[in-house]
Design a protein around this motif. Sequence first.
Motif, PDB file in Angstrom:
ATOM      1  N   ARG A 117       0.826  -1.205   0.000  1.00 16.77           N
ATOM      2  CA  ARG A 117       0.000   0.000   0.000  1.00 16.77           C
ATOM      3  C   ARG A 117       0.862   1.257   0.000  1.00 16.77           C
ATOM      4  O   ARG A 117       0.544   2.239  -0.661  1.00 16.77           O
ATOM      5  N   LYS A 118       1.980   1.222   0.734  1.00 16.83           N
ATOM      6  CA  LYS A 118       2.880   2.378   0.753  1.00 16.83           C
ATOM      7  C   LYS A 118       3.477   2.625  -0.635  1.00 16.83           C
ATOM      8  O   LYS A 118       3.566   3.767  -1.090  1.00 16.83           O
ATOM      9  N   LEU A 119       3.873   1.532  -1.303  1.00 20.55           N
ATOM     10  CA  LEU A 119       4.439   1.686  -2.647  1.00 20.55           C
ATOM     11  C   LEU A 119       3.386   2.193  -3.620  1.00 20.55           C
ATOM     12  O   LEU A 119       3.658   3.035  -4.479  1.00 20.55           O
ATOM     13  N   GLY A 120       2.146   1.685  -3.496  1.00 21.65           N
ATOM     14  CA  GLY A 120       1.078   2.126  -4.387  1.00 21.65           C
ATOM     15  C   GLY A 120       0.759   3.593  -4.205  1.00 21.65           C
ATOM     16  O   GLY A 120       0.553   4.325  -5.177  1.00 21.65           O
ATOM     17  N   ALA A 121       0.701   4.044  -2.941  1.00 17.15           N
ATOM     18  CA  ALA A 121       0.434   5.460  -2.675  1.00 17.15           C
ATOM     19  C   ALA A 121       1.576   6.327  -3.188  1.00 17.15           C
ATOM     20  O   ALA A 121       1.360   7.427  -3.712  1.00 17.15           O
ATOM     21  N   ARG A 122       2.802   5.827  -3.033  1.00 15.27           N
ATOM     22  CA  ARG A 122       3.969   6.565  -3.528  1.00 15.27           C
ATOM     23  C   ARG A 122       3.904   6.713  -5.044  1.00 15.27           C
ATOM     24  O   ARG A 122       4.178   7.787  -5.598  1.00 15.27           O
ATOM     25  N   LEU A 123       3.511   5.631  -5.752  1.00 15.21           N
ATOM     26  CA  LEU A 123       3.411   5.677  -7.210  1.00 15.21           C
ATOM     27  C   LEU A 123       2.332   6.665  -7.643  1.00 15.21           C
ATOM     28  O   LEU A 123       2.528   7.427  -8.602  1.00 15.21           O
ATOM     29  N   ASP A 124       1.180   6.668  -6.960  1.00 17.34           N
ATOM     30  CA  ASP A 124       0.120   7.629  -7.287  1.00 17.34           C
ATOM     31  C   ASP A 124       0.623   9.062  -7.144  1.00 17.34           C
ATOM     32  O   ASP A 124       0.326   9.936  -7.961  1.00 17.34           O
ATOM     33  N   GLY A 125       1.405   9.299  -6.087  1.00 16.56           N
ATOM     34  CA  GLY A 125       1.950  10.640  -5.868  1.00 16.56           C
ATOM     35  C   GLY A 125       2.905  11.056  -6.974  1.00 16.56           C
ATOM     36  O   GLY A 125       2.913  12.209  -7.403  1.00 16.56           O
ATOM     37  N   MET A 126       3.710  10.104  -7.444  1.00 16.69           N
ATOM     38  CA  MET A 126       4.649  10.403  -8.531  1.00 16.69           C
ATOM     39  C   MET A 126       3.898  10.680  -9.827  1.00 16.69           C
ATOM     40  O   MET A 126       4.256  11.580 -10.591  1.00 16.69           O
ATOM     41  N   ARG A 127       2.853   9.907 -10.103  1.00 13.72           N
ATOM     42  CA  ARG A 127       2.070  10.120 -11.324  1.00 13.72           C
ATOM     43  C   ARG A 127       1.402  11.495 -11.321  1.00 13.72           C
ATOM     44  O   ARG A 127       1.238  12.113 -12.373  1.00 13.72           O
ATOM     45  N   ALA A 128       1.019  11.951 -10.119  1.00  9.93           N
ATOM     46  CA  ALA A 128       0.301  13.227 -10.017  1.00  9.93           C
ATOM     47  C   ALA A 128       1.224  14.431 -10.054  1.00  9.93           C
ATOM     48  O   ALA A 128       0.764  15.549 -10.219  1.00  9.93           O
ATOM     49  N   ASP A 129       2.518  14.209  -9.941  1.00  5.81           N
ATOM     50  CA  ASP A 129       3.487  15.309  -9.903  1.00  5.81           C
ATOM     51  C   ASP A 129       4.307  15.295 -11.190  1.00  5.81           C
ATOM     52  O   ASP A 129       5.149  14.426 -11.404  1.00  5.81           O
ATOM     53  N   GLU A 130       4.063  16.265 -12.059  1.00  2.67           N
ATOM     54  CA  GLU A 130       4.736  16.288 -13.358  1.00  2.67           C
ATOM     55  C   GLU A 130       6.244  16.456 -13.214  1.00  2.67           C
ATOM     56  O   GLU A 130       7.017  15.908 -14.012  1.00  2.67           O
ATOM     57  N   ASP A 131       6.667  17.199 -12.208  1.00  6.37           N
ATOM     58  CA  ASP A 131       8.104  17.388 -12.008  1.00  6.37           C
ATOM     59  C   ASP A 131       8.777  16.059 -11.682  1.00  6.37           C
ATOM     60  O   ASP A 131       9.835  15.722 -12.238  1.00  6.37           O
TER      61      ASP A 131
END
Length: 381
Positions: free
Chosen positions: A61-75
């Motif tokens: 779940r931590k990795l999944g949330a981290r991936l969602d955060g990366m996808r949402a941040d264009e930088d």
Amino acid sequence: MISDELKSLFDADDDGLLDTPEKPTRASAADRLERSFVEIADFYREHGRAPSPDTRDIAERKLGARLDGMRADEDKTAKLTHLDEFGLLADPEAPASLEELLEGDDTDLLNDATGLLDTSDLPTRVQRNEPDEIAQRVKSNDFDSFAPLFVQKHAELADGTSTLMTFRGLSQIVEGAFFVLSGIMVFVAGVGAAETSASGRTKQRLRCIFENGTESSMYRQSLSTRLYEEEGYAVVQTKFDSILADDRATGYVYVLRSLSDDPQISSVADLYKIGFSRGTVEKRIAGAEHEPTYLMAPVEIVASYRTYNLKTSALEHLLHRVFSEVRLSVNQVGKDGRVYEPSEWYVVPLPIIDRAIEFIRSGDIVHYEYDADLRTLKPRY
């Protein structure tokens, strides 16, 4: 001047025990970001899929949330592209209907447009042989007063105003809630006063009415355990304007206007950014003038929409697909000197954005498309 004794001591240190250890190099923010993404890629390499932010496995779940955060941040996405061998940073495919936005519908329950009034079509699992639990169920003498509630709830499942969501936890078990356990719908008709056991644990008795005409006075924790172990479902409403105690807030979809004085931005009429945030929009846009995704300028919040029981990012991607033809094409140079192309800015009148969100609420968005020449939403043919 080093004495002969010390010199001979150093000369005899073949193992380097007296050497001054090298000071480790401090990892930069970029290094930490890359290491975080490599962990996600390693998960994909091992399991053949991206980590889920909704699983009960804490590490995944931590990795999944981290991936969602990366996808949402264009930088972050731009900085990690060279490591993305599996295409993990690509936007998820936009849903084809409102039902696909509903969180937890990984079993395609909503694809069954018929038969929901037949209880045999509800998710079932092999029941465990638990005579103690079975013995606790007795005939409900006043079941006639509850029967219409089950009929209504099945009707809501049939017309889409309610849906089945994977059980999330004890907090969902409140008076008035509906669940599906082993293929049978359950109504929580009452929650008793808290009882303290000899061990000091607090328990609450429930009055659970089953649609087969029986009832049980199991403990709240016992129902939670059964729903977890048998992968039960909560029955929740899908309407945006009907927020219940067991509904879960999932974030915000927001619309922004740029306050940039750059002529290539300020000269464009009806230019808006459509984005999403799990936290408050105000916090999300703090420091906008330093981020390429906000066109390196302050922004103004035009509208924000609170979402419940929805994958907010999926709703955002659906809006992006509808308006993809009028996406702004512009390059921005970030603080790191790299060139970025913001992808969430659209040239479309604000009333049309509002109307598109209303269509998403009603489920009619799949029948419409945006006509850039007429600057309106028109039916698909």
